[in-house]
Design an enzyme around this catalytic site. Structure first.
Site, PDB file in Angstrom:
ATOM      1  N   ARG A 102       0.881  -1.181   0.000  1.00  0.00           N
ATOM      2  CA  ARG A 102       0.000   0.000   0.000  1.00  0.00           C
ATOM      3  C   ARG A 102       0.908   1.217   0.000  1.00  0.00           C
ATOM      4  O   ARG A 102       1.704   1.413   0.916  1.00  0.00           O
ATOM      5  CB  ARG A 102      -0.908   0.004   1.232  1.00  0.00           C
ATOM      6  CG  ARG A 102      -1.628   1.325   1.401  1.00  0.00           C
ATOM      7  CD  ARG A 102      -2.762   1.273   2.388  1.00  0.00           C
ATOM      8  NE  ARG A 102      -3.925   0.614   1.807  1.00  0.00           N
ATOM      9  CZ  ARG A 102      -5.156   0.689   2.309  1.00  0.00           C
ATOM     10  NH1 ARG A 102      -5.383   1.400   3.407  1.00  0.00           N
ATOM     11  NH2 ARG A 102      -6.151   0.066   1.740  1.00  0.00           N
ATOM     12  N   HIS A 129      -7.307   0.863  -6.502  1.00  0.00           N
ATOM     13  CA  HIS A 129      -7.525   0.014  -5.321  1.00  0.00           C
ATOM     14  C   HIS A 129      -8.219  -1.276  -5.795  1.00  0.00           C
ATOM     15  O   HIS A 129      -9.381  -1.533  -5.456  1.00  0.00           O
ATOM     16  CB  HIS A 129      -8.382   0.759  -4.301  1.00  0.00           C
ATOM     17  CG  HIS A 129      -8.389   0.150  -2.931  1.00  0.00           C
ATOM     18  ND1 HIS A 129      -7.557  -0.887  -2.568  1.00  0.00           N
ATOM     19  CD2 HIS A 129      -9.135   0.446  -1.828  1.00  0.00           C
ATOM     20  CE1 HIS A 129      -7.795  -1.214  -1.317  1.00  0.00           C
ATOM     21  NE2 HIS A 129      -8.738  -0.431  -0.840  1.00  0.00           N
ATOM     22  N   GLN A 132     -10.098  -4.015  -3.513  1.00  0.00           N
ATOM     23  CA  GLN A 132     -11.412  -3.598  -3.006  1.00  0.00           C
ATOM     24  C   GLN A 132     -12.501  -3.955  -4.010  1.00  0.00           C
ATOM     25  O   GLN A 132     -13.586  -4.405  -3.649  1.00  0.00           O
ATOM     26  CB  GLN A 132     -11.413  -2.083  -2.734  1.00  0.00           C
ATOM     27  CG  GLN A 132     -12.738  -1.559  -2.235  1.00  0.00           C
ATOM     28  CD  GLN A 132     -13.090  -2.057  -0.850  1.00  0.00           C
ATOM     29  OE1 GLN A 132     -12.298  -1.945   0.076  1.00  0.00           O
ATOM     30  NE2 GLN A 132     -14.288  -2.624  -0.677  1.00  0.00           N
ATOM     31  N   ASP A 223     -17.075   7.365  -2.008  1.00  0.00           N
ATOM     32  CA  ASP A 223     -15.845   7.172  -1.232  1.00  0.00           C
ATOM     33  C   ASP A 223     -15.526   8.507  -0.571  1.00  0.00           C
ATOM     34  O   ASP A 223     -16.116   9.538  -0.914  1.00  0.00           O
ATOM     35  CB  ASP A 223     -14.704   6.723  -2.184  1.00  0.00           C
ATOM     36  CG  ASP A 223     -13.401   6.417  -1.466  1.00  0.00           C
ATOM     37  OD1 ASP A 223     -13.440   6.146  -0.244  1.00  0.00           O
ATOM     38  OD2 ASP A 223     -12.342   6.445  -2.118  1.00  0.00           O
ATOM     39  N   CYS A 263     -16.486   1.419   0.310  1.00  0.00           N
ATOM     40  CA  CYS A 263     -15.274   0.642   0.619  1.00  0.00           C
ATOM     41  C   CYS A 263     -14.857   0.799   2.076  1.00  0.00           C
ATOM     42  O   CYS A 263     -14.141  -0.054   2.591  1.00  0.00           O
ATOM     43  CB  CYS A 263     -14.139   1.052  -0.315  1.00  0.00           C
ATOM     44  SG  CYS A 263     -13.598   2.766  -0.114  1.00  0.00           S
ATOM     45  N   ARG A 291     -13.538  -8.660   1.697  1.00  0.00           N
ATOM     46  CA  ARG A 291     -12.120  -8.397   1.439  1.00  0.00           C
ATOM     47  C   ARG A 291     -11.306  -9.654   1.779  1.00  0.00           C
ATOM     48  O   ARG A 291     -10.413 -10.052   1.047  1.00  0.00           O
ATOM     49  CB  ARG A 291     -11.629  -7.213   2.294  1.00  0.00           C
ATOM     50  CG  ARG A 291     -12.209  -5.870   1.891  1.00  0.00           C
ATOM     51  CD  ARG A 291     -11.678  -5.408   0.557  1.00  0.00           C
ATOM     52  NE  ARG A 291     -10.230  -5.343   0.534  1.00  0.00           N
ATOM     53  CZ  ARG A 291      -9.504  -4.318   0.984  1.00  0.00           C
ATOM     54  NH1 ARG A 291     -10.104  -3.243   1.458  1.00  0.00           N
ATOM     55  NH2 ARG A 291      -8.179  -4.346   0.919  1.00  0.00           N
TER      56      ARG A 291
HETATM   57  N1  NVA Z   1      -9.812   6.763  -1.620  1.00  0.00           N
HETATM   58  C1  NVA Z   1      -9.485   6.298  -0.295  1.00  0.00           C
HETATM   59  C2  NVA Z   1      -9.764   4.834  -0.168  1.00  0.00           C
HETATM   60  C3  NVA Z   1      -9.548   4.282   1.222  1.00  0.00           C
HETATM   61  C4  NVA Z   1      -9.751   2.790   1.289  1.00  0.00           C
HETATM   62  C5  NVA Z   1      -8.037   6.607   0.017  1.00  0.00           C
HETATM   63  O1  NVA Z   1      -7.181   6.424  -0.848  1.00  0.00           O
HETATM   64  O2  NVA Z   1      -7.759   7.060   1.134  1.00  0.00           O
HETATM   65  N1   CP Z   2     -11.259  -0.158   2.211  1.00  0.00           N
HETATM   66  C1   CP Z   2     -10.008  -0.229   2.674  1.00  0.00           C
HETATM   67  O1   CP Z   2      -9.044  -0.490   1.929  1.00  0.00           O
HETATM   68  O2   CP Z   2      -9.892  -0.036   4.009  1.00  0.00           O
HETATM   69  P1   CP Z   2      -8.551   0.178   4.836  1.00  0.00           P
HETATM   70  O3   CP Z   2      -7.976   1.525   4.417  1.00  0.00           O
HETATM   71  O4   CP Z   2      -8.982   0.159   6.262  1.00  0.00           O
HETATM   72  O5   CP Z   2      -7.576  -0.917   4.518  1.00  0.00           O
END
Ligand code: NVA
Ligand code: CP
Length: 306
Positions: A102, A129, A132, A223, A263, A291
């Site tokens: 990540r 992502h 997800q 989101d 998500c 997930r």
């Molecule tokens: N768009 C959000 C998704 C979190 C799972 C982010 O990147 O923070």
């Molecule tokens: N939806 C998702 O990826 O959640 P986290 O940021 O908690 O991993």
């Protein structure tokens, strides 16, 4: 060997195969059956951003498959102190069987994958992502909504939106995206999706009109308005997204039995109202649980490709 960096690199059949493996393993788990196909394997998990679901689902998932996870915060490993990505990739992939990352720039994960001897999984970048969306499509399938879905995405043109574009383009359903002006999806990702859609029959539209996007939708989703890394823009974004909260009035424009997906984490009172979160809690938390199951399907599938 395959990596899982974006859904763009996968065919519809492959996406469905991964989800089906996940569903089989989910059934086994619910029946108390653990087959452990990844016995003694290690999954390195590199996190440069926070996470609840991604960390818990991958760590639990690899353990249930017979393996073991290593949680590597970039704050604690030399990557965060400037060790080159290519050196980190060569070292970690010489000892571990799979890597989940990540991070911020999508180019980092591409560079890592190009030096990795083992499959690399995108656990979220600024651009995509995809894990997800595996869970989201698994959830849609379980609720009986698939190729005929009409999905309305209301909000920021971000990593989730880009992954929705890729999923729709591959599977072939209708996706309507409504973002405020200045927060549209990336032009290149949209062009890619529109190009892919010609093959799958997907119908893709983008606008700055949430009401139009919502009309008769079967799935509504959104989101956060400020993704990880955009914390400084939060106040400005809250103003720009005025009128974009998915609330009861907006849901009324969608089909009567339309479902709502998120998500998570969700910011109630911003992109979604408390009322909608409560009304759709069953599917939202099934989506979160999926997930675990979808990613177990993915890890088993990737292992079978070597
Ligand atoms: N768009 C959000 C998704 C979190 C799972 C982010 O990147 O923070
Ligand atoms: N939806 C998702 O990826 O959640 P986290 O940021 O908690 O991993």
């Amino acid at each position: 060997m395959r990596h899982f960096l974006t859904l763009k690199d996968f065919t519809k059949e492959e996406i469905l195969e991964i989800i089906n493996i996940g569903l089989e393993i989910k059934n086994d788990l619910k029946a108390g059956v653990y087959k452990e196909p990844l016995k003694k394997q290690t999954l390195a998990m590199i996190f440069e951003k926070s996470s609840t679901r991604t960390r818990v689902s991958f760590e639990t998932g690899i353990y249930q498959l017979g393996g073991h996870a290593l949680f590597l915060s970039s704050r604690d490993i030399h990557l965060g102190r400037g060790e080159p990505v290519k050196d980190t990739a060569r070292v970690i992939s010489s000892m571990c069987d799979m890597v989940m990352i990540r991070t911020f720039a999508h180019s980092m994960i591409e560079e890592f994958a190009s030096y990795s001897k083992v499959p690399v999984i995108n656990g979220l970048t600024d651009s995509y992502h995809p894990v997800q969306l595996l869970a989201d499509y698994m959830t849609m399938t379980e609720y009986g909504i698939n190729e005929n879905a009409v999905v309305a995405y209301i909000g920021d043109g971000n990593n989730m939106t880009h992954s929705w574009l890729m999923l729709a383009a591959k599977i072939g359903f209708e996706l309507r995206i409504a973002t405020p002006k200045g927060y549209e999806v990336d032009r290149d990702v949209l062009d890619d999706a529109v190009h892919l859609a010609k093959e799958s029959g997907a119908v893709i539209s983008v606008s700055n009109d949430p009401m139009e996007a919502l009309r008769d939708a079967t799935i509504v989703t959104t989101d956060t308005w400020a993704s990880m890394g955009q914390e400084d823009e939060k106040a400005q974004r809250v103003k720009a997204f005025d009128g974009y909260m998915v609330d009861g009035l907006k849901m009324c424009l969608a089909k009567k039995d339309a479902k709502f997906l998120h998500c998570l984490p969700a910011y109630r009172g911003q992109e979604v109202s408390e009322e909608i979160m409560d009304a759709h809690a069953d599917i939202i938390f099934d989506e979160a649980e999926n997930r675990l199951h979808a990613q177990k399907g993915l890890m088993v599938w990737l292992d079978r490709q070597r």
